[in-house]
Design a protein around this motif. Sequence first.
Motif, PDB file in Angstrom:
ATOM      1  N   ASP A   1      63.187  73.056  50.120  1.00  0.00           N
ATOM      2  CA  ASP A   1      61.980  72.948  49.296  1.00  0.00           C
ATOM      3  C   ASP A   1      60.950  71.994  49.890  1.00  0.00           C
ATOM      4  OD1 ASP A   1      63.198  74.609  47.429  1.00  0.00           O
ATOM      5  OD2 ASP A   1      64.004  72.936  46.259  1.00  0.00           O
ATOM      6  N   TYR A   2      61.348  71.252  50.921  1.00  0.00           N
ATOM      7  CA  TYR A   2      60.456  70.254  51.501  1.00  0.00           C
ATOM      8  C   TYR A   2      59.922  70.754  52.835  1.00  0.00           C
ATOM      9  CZ  TYR A   2      58.652  65.650  52.767  1.00  0.00           C
ATOM     10  OH  TYR A   2      57.824  64.607  53.118  1.00  0.00           O
ATOM     11  N   ARG A   3      58.614  70.743  52.974  1.00  0.00           N
ATOM     12  CA  ARG A   3      57.979  71.359  54.143  1.00  0.00           C
ATOM     13  C   ARG A   3      58.146  70.547  55.420  1.00  0.00           C
ATOM     14  NH1 ARG A   3      51.496  72.911  54.660  1.00  0.00           N
ATOM     15  NH2 ARG A   3      51.575  73.626  56.859  1.00  0.00           N
ATOM     16  N   TRP A   4      58.122  69.216  55.319  1.00  0.00           N
ATOM     17  CA  TRP A   4      57.977  68.389  56.506  1.00  0.00           C
ATOM     18  C   TRP A   4      59.321  67.887  57.044  1.00  0.00           C
ATOM     19  CZ3 TRP A   4      53.539  69.749  57.993  1.00  0.00           C
ATOM     20  CH2 TRP A   4      52.510  69.972  57.072  1.00  0.00           C
ATOM     21  N   SER A   5      60.222  68.809  57.284  1.00  0.00           N
ATOM     22  CA  SER A   5      61.491  68.471  57.919  1.00  0.00           C
ATOM     23  C   SER A   5      61.913  69.623  58.815  1.00  0.00           C
ATOM     24  CB  SER A   5      62.580  68.196  56.874  1.00  0.00           C
ATOM     25  OG  SER A   5      63.240  69.385  56.482  1.00  0.00           O
ATOM     26  N   SER A   6      62.974  69.395  59.565  1.00  0.00           N
ATOM     27  CA  SER A   6      63.491  70.399  60.498  1.00  0.00           C
ATOM     28  C   SER A   6      64.465  71.367  59.846  1.00  0.00           C
ATOM     29  CB  SER A   6      64.188  69.690  61.665  1.00  0.00           C
ATOM     30  OG  SER A   6      65.157  68.766  61.179  1.00  0.00           O
ATOM     31  N   TYR A   7      64.662  71.273  58.532  1.00  0.00           N
ATOM     32  CA  TYR A   7      65.677  72.104  57.888  1.00  0.00           C
ATOM     33  C   TYR A   7      65.408  73.598  58.089  1.00  0.00           C
ATOM     34  CZ  TYR A   7      68.753  74.243  54.467  1.00  0.00           C
ATOM     35  OH  TYR A   7      69.701  75.036  53.876  1.00  0.00           O
ATOM     36  N   ALA A   8      64.187  74.044  57.906  1.00  0.00           N
ATOM     37  CA  ALA A   8      63.884  75.477  58.044  1.00  0.00           C
ATOM     38  C   ALA A   8      64.218  75.980  59.442  1.00  0.00           C
ATOM     39  CB  ALA A   8      62.414  75.737  57.726  1.00  0.00           C
ATOM     40  N   ALA A   9      63.975  75.151  60.445  1.00  0.00           N
ATOM     41  CA  ALA A   9      64.280  75.557  61.822  1.00  0.00           C
ATOM     42  C   ALA A   9      65.779  75.610  62.068  1.00  0.00           C
ATOM     43  CB  ALA A   9      63.621  74.587  62.798  1.00  0.00           C
TER      44      ALA A   9
ATOM     45  N   ALA B   1      66.506  66.859  64.968  1.00  0.00           N
ATOM     46  CA  ALA B   1      66.198  66.911  63.539  1.00  0.00           C
ATOM     47  C   ALA B   1      65.162  65.845  63.219  1.00  0.00           C
ATOM     48  CB  ALA B   1      67.455  66.695  62.693  1.00  0.00           C
ATOM     49  N   TYR B   2      64.384  66.087  62.165  1.00  0.00           N
ATOM     50  CA  TYR B   2      63.387  65.106  61.746  1.00  0.00           C
ATOM     51  C   TYR B   2      63.070  65.306  60.272  1.00  0.00           C
ATOM     52  CZ  TYR B   2      59.867  68.815  61.606  1.00  0.00           C
ATOM     53  OH  TYR B   2      59.170  69.961  61.286  1.00  0.00           O
ATOM     54  N   VAL B   3      62.510  64.270  59.677  1.00  0.00           N
ATOM     55  CA  VAL B   3      61.866  64.391  58.374  1.00  0.00           C
ATOM     56  C   VAL B   3      60.716  63.402  58.353  1.00  0.00           C
ATOM     57  CG1 VAL B   3      63.307  62.697  57.142  1.00  0.00           C
ATOM     58  CG2 VAL B   3      62.190  64.531  55.871  1.00  0.00           C
ATOM     59  N   LEU B   4      59.570  63.856  57.886  1.00  0.00           N
ATOM     60  CA  LEU B   4      58.398  63.000  57.718  1.00  0.00           C
ATOM     61  C   LEU B   4      58.207  62.768  56.237  1.00  0.00           C
ATOM     62  CD1 LEU B   4      55.863  64.740  60.170  1.00  0.00           C
ATOM     63  CD2 LEU B   4      57.770  63.196  60.703  1.00  0.00           C
ATOM     64  N   MET B   5      58.463  61.551  55.796  1.00  0.00           N
ATOM     65  CA  MET B   5      58.242  61.178  54.415  1.00  0.00           C
ATOM     66  C   MET B   5      56.885  60.479  54.308  1.00  0.00           C
ATOM     67  SD  MET B   5      61.022  62.391  53.206  1.00  0.00           S
ATOM     68  CE  MET B   5      60.888  61.827  51.498  1.00  0.00           C
ATOM     69  N   THR B   6      56.435  60.226  53.104  1.00  0.00           N
ATOM     70  CA  THR B   6      55.106  59.649  52.919  1.00  0.00           C
ATOM     71  C   THR B   6      54.938  58.346  53.677  1.00  0.00           C
ATOM     72  OG1 THR B   6      54.969  60.633  50.716  1.00  0.00           O
ATOM     73  CG2 THR B   6      53.414  58.871  51.224  1.00  0.00           C
ATOM     74  N   ASN B   7      55.972  57.498  53.671  1.00  0.00           N
ATOM     75  CA  ASN B   7      55.816  56.180  54.284  1.00  0.00           C
ATOM     76  C   ASN B   7      56.828  55.863  55.377  1.00  0.00           C
ATOM     77  OD1 ASN B   7      58.125  55.786  52.805  1.00  0.00           O
ATOM     78  ND2 ASN B   7      57.328  54.104  51.559  1.00  0.00           N
ATOM     79  N   HIS B   8      57.577  56.855  55.841  1.00  0.00           N
ATOM     80  CA  HIS B   8      58.489  56.612  56.954  1.00  0.00           C
ATOM     81  C   HIS B   8      58.932  57.916  57.594  1.00  0.00           C
ATOM     82  CE1 HIS B   8      61.318  57.275  53.633  1.00  0.00           C
ATOM     83  NE2 HIS B   8      62.267  57.476  54.524  1.00  0.00           N
ATOM     84  N   VAL B   9      59.523  57.774  58.773  1.00  0.00           N
ATOM     85  CA  VAL B   9      59.931  58.911  59.601  1.00  0.00           C
ATOM     86  C   VAL B   9      61.379  58.724  60.037  1.00  0.00           C
ATOM     87  CG1 VAL B   9      59.566  60.070  61.812  1.00  0.00           C
ATOM     88  CG2 VAL B   9      57.599  59.282  60.480  1.00  0.00           C
ATOM     89  N   HIS B  10      62.168  59.795  59.996  1.00  0.00           N
ATOM     90  CA  HIS B  10      63.516  59.812  60.573  1.00  0.00           C
ATOM     91  C   HIS B  10      63.538  60.832  61.715  1.00  0.00           C
ATOM     92  CE1 HIS B  10      66.061  57.778  57.413  1.00  0.00           C
ATOM     93  NE2 HIS B  10      64.999  58.060  56.682  1.00  0.00           N
ATOM     94  N   LEU B  11      64.168  60.461  62.814  1.00  0.00           N
ATOM     95  CA  LEU B  11      64.371  61.381  63.930  1.00  0.00           C
ATOM     96  C   LEU B  11      65.823  61.308  64.388  1.00  0.00           C
ATOM     97  CD1 LEU B  11      61.317  60.431  66.202  1.00  0.00           C
ATOM     98  CD2 LEU B  11      61.394  62.252  64.494  1.00  0.00           C
ATOM     99  N   LEU B  12      66.333  62.427  64.858  1.00  0.00           N
ATOM    100  CA  LEU B  12      67.607  62.465  65.571  1.00  0.00           C
ATOM    101  C   LEU B  12      67.269  62.952  66.975  1.00  0.00           C
ATOM    102  CD1 LEU B  12      70.664  62.097  65.499  1.00  0.00           C
ATOM    103  CD2 LEU B  12      70.873  64.465  64.720  1.00  0.00           C
ATOM    104  N   ALA B  13      67.440  62.075  67.959  1.00  0.00           N
ATOM    105  CA  ALA B  13      66.931  62.359  69.302  1.00  0.00           C
ATOM    106  C   ALA B  13      67.942  61.974  70.364  1.00  0.00           C
ATOM    107  CB  ALA B  13      65.633  61.584  69.530  1.00  0.00           C
ATOM    108  N   THR B  14      67.908  62.702  71.479  1.00  0.00           N
ATOM    109  CA  THR B  14      68.764  62.384  72.618  1.00  0.00           C
ATOM    110  C   THR B  14      67.902  62.189  73.857  1.00  0.00           C
ATOM    111  OG1 THR B  14      70.653  63.653  71.768  1.00  0.00           O
ATOM    112  CG2 THR B  14      70.609  63.199  74.131  1.00  0.00           C
ATOM    113  N   PRO B  15      67.932  61.001  74.456  1.00  0.00           N
ATOM    114  CA  PRO B  15      67.161  60.769  75.689  1.00  0.00           C
ATOM    115  C   PRO B  15      67.817  61.457  76.878  1.00  0.00           C
ATOM    116  CG  PRO B  15      68.479  58.836  75.164  1.00  0.00           C
ATOM    117  CD  PRO B  15      68.667  59.800  74.017  1.00  0.00           C
TER     118      PRO B  15
END
Length: 235
Positions: free
Chosen positions: A137-145, A53-67
């Motif tokens: 409603d927000y384009r720059w996240s993984s929600y649609a996927a 999962a991810y979201v790209l906001m104007t001034n920061h980024v969140h990721l959920l990741a597994t190495p």
Amino acid sequence: MPRLQRFNLIDMPQHVIQRGNNRQACFLDTDDYLFYLECLKQVSSKVGCDIHAYVLMTNHVHLLATPRKDHAVSKLMQSVGRRYVQYINYHYQRTGTLWEGRYKASLVESERYLLTCYRYIELNPVRTEGDITHPGDYRWSSYAANAYGKGDAWLSPHEEYIKLGKTAVERQAAYRGLFANALDTADIHAIRQSVQQGVVLGGGRFRDQIEAAQGIRATPRRRGRPFKERDESVN
């Protein structure tokens, strides 16, 4: 201020945040978001790091990741960050720092918090953008996927997500159902606290196991007064 510790456990998910320096914008137009996502797609595959999962906001980024390989999260953030800074500096004819120091990350206990972190990340625009009332409603996240199977085919569903249903359609419907209720306030606080302090998001027994295995602190610091959260661009 001491540098935050880094957990290096293969196959253990992490919630990652990276901010723009002084909370300044790091995404200025559509091409910027698209370039960052392309970097994320390419580098995550190269270093062996699943992005859930991810979201790209104007001034920061969140990721959920597994190495899936040793130090994959660190390699991911270093490579993506470097490529993106080079792009921004060239594209906007600028110099200087773009990111606010090192990224922050917390280890996530899968069974207890994994799907909650999915929701926390994709609900970020709803919490912070006045004109966004639903994550779709927000384009720059993984929600649609994750909710509809649209775009971002490079994302890797976590095992906890896969358990939501036998088919992709069932999983997507169940995932959308998770957003029917608001996030629990205690969960929001726990997520913010853990990532700010770079510790484990999970129950006491899980934290004890991680501390024993890694030899570093996994439990949030106790304070004499409630944990003071910054004006949340952690969000």
